[in-house]
Design an enzyme around this catalytic site. Structure first.
Site, short mmCIF file in Angstrom:
data_model
loop_
_atom_site.label_atom_id
_atom_site.label_comp_id
_atom_site.label_asym_id
_atom_site.label_seq_id
_atom_site.Cartn_x
_atom_site.Cartn_y
_atom_site.Cartn_z
CE LYS A 134 -1.84 -8.61 5.36
NZ LYS A 134 -2.12 -8.30 6.77
CG ASP A 142 5.67 -7.38 7.54
OD1 ASP A 142 6.70 -6.80 7.90
OD2 ASP A 142 5.05 -8.18 8.26
#
Length: 399
Positions: A75, A123
């Protein structure tokens, strides 16, 4: 669950806009941007020859994103890249000219950065990337976290100076709340999922991920014949599948998307043939993949570029973490978080099932490509599952 792709657009060329987003020119741009990051280095591609021999394939290569830009997950490539791109575009509008990444810390750009707030739901890992990107450029970040995000992951985001906003409910609830609050405050939403009317920024996030594919193709002795990639909303799977489709064309590998059985929004979308939202049920240990609504942009790509879709159970994911931590014979150990080894979990499940193995044409000549999408981003949870600390496994790897 295991499904072969039977969508009407399967094997059709990508939409031209998606091909541009994930193509070679875009990958070159991402790599140029990365060259301006102080702690940028290519992440390792790890070969597992003993495991490959054990399951009857020619090679297994794992791109280990646990080392990416100090954030511990793939990410890191997406959110921060999108933040930088959006800041430079805003600066360009303010200054009335194109602004290059080399000017990122210039006296002209800094005031623009200070005026901007970037928001997202997470998340855990995407929020860290957006927060890091905002801190790098001198902007503000507001990160929306739902009740299932661990305290350790929330703290890791807060270290970058982001405002943390708690949201009752699921990841999908936090996505909706981030959009609502950002609109009310004039903030810029940098989401890794897309919805009707909101695709360009998630496209930039996915574009950032293409760097790991580009590096892997350079690092591998031969292109892979098979790829197993885990999926939450679909972004990483679509980025890898899309770039391979553009780069390799008819020679592209057989691509399998792997979902948690408890959060299988991409698999259920494939089964329905259209985007569907699944009910929020029992939590999954694969916390970074616990998403109930697919990204529309990701699904458009996967409908054309994925060959199969499958689910893995909780025990499969845990077993894969332990397999990577305690490998076969002299294969190197890999520290993989709860969601990091899910691609391997899919491979092991498919390779051991005669019907799946035959459907995917896995044999002794197959060259498998996987991505460890995260390291131990929650070290306590990792040690609880694996039985050893991330540091102990990393030390074993270096021995």
């Amino acid at each position: 669950m295991f499904l072969l792709n039977n969508h009407p657009e399967y094997r059709q060329p990508l939409d031209p806009a998606d091909a541009e987003t994930l193509g070679v020119a875009a990958a070159n741009k991402v790599e140029r941007f990365l060259s301006f990051r102080e702690n940028h280095a290519e992440t390792p591609l790890v070969a597992l020859p003993r495991l490959a021999a054990e399951i009857g394939v020619s090679a297994i290569h794992v791109k280990d994103e646990a080392y990416r830009l100090g954030l511990g997950s793939f990410k890191a490539l997406g959110g921060a890249y999108a933040v930088i791109r959006l800041l430079l575009e805003e600066a360009g509008e303010s200054l009335g000219r194109a602004v290059d990444v080399s000017e990122l810390y210039s006296a002209e750009v800094r005031p623009v950065a200070c005026s901007m707030t970037f928001a997202c739901a997470t998340d855990g890992n995407h929020g860290r990337s957006v927060a890091q990107g905002a801190q790098l450029v001198g902007a503000k970040a507001a990160i929306f976290v739902h009740a299932g995000v661990s305290k350790e992951r929330v703290a890791a985001i807060a270290r970058f100076g982001a405002e943390i906003i708690g949201v009752d409910g699921s990841y999908d609830d936090s996505v909706r709340e981030s959009s609502r609050v950002a609109e009310a405050n004039g903030w810029t939403v940098v989401s890794d999922t897309s919805w009707p009317g909101y695709e360009r920024i998630p496209g930039l996030v996915m574009q950032g991920y293409v760097a790991l594919v580009r590096e892997s193709l350079r690092q591998m002795p031969e292109p892979p014949t098979h790829v197993f990639i885990q999926s939450g909303v679909g972004g990483i799977a679509a980025a890898v599948a899309g770039h391979l489709a553009v780069e390799l064309g008819a020679r592209r590998p057989t691509f399998t998307v792997v979902d948690p059985a408890r959060a299988a929004c991409i698999v259920e979308t494939a089964r329905a043939g259209r985007p569907v939202t699944i009910a929020h049920g029992e939590p999954t240990v694969m916390a970074m993949l616990e998403c109930n609504t697919p990204s529309l942009l990701a699904w458009r790509i996967l409908a054309r570029a994925a060959d199969a879709f499958m689910t893995v159970d909780e025990d499969d994911a845990i077993s894969a973490m332990r397999q990577l931590a305690d490998p076969v014979a002299d294969d190197p150990a890999i520290v993989a978080g709860e969601s990091g080894g899910v691609g391997l979990a899919g491979l092991l499940k498919a390779a051991s099932d005669p019907e799946m193995r035959a459907a995917l044409r896995i044999d002794g000549h197959s060259r498998i490509f996987l991505v460890n999408t995260e390291g131990a981003t929650d070290p306590g949870k990792y040690e609880e599952i694996v039985g050893a600390s991330p540091a102990a496994i990393a030390t074993k790897t270096r021995m």
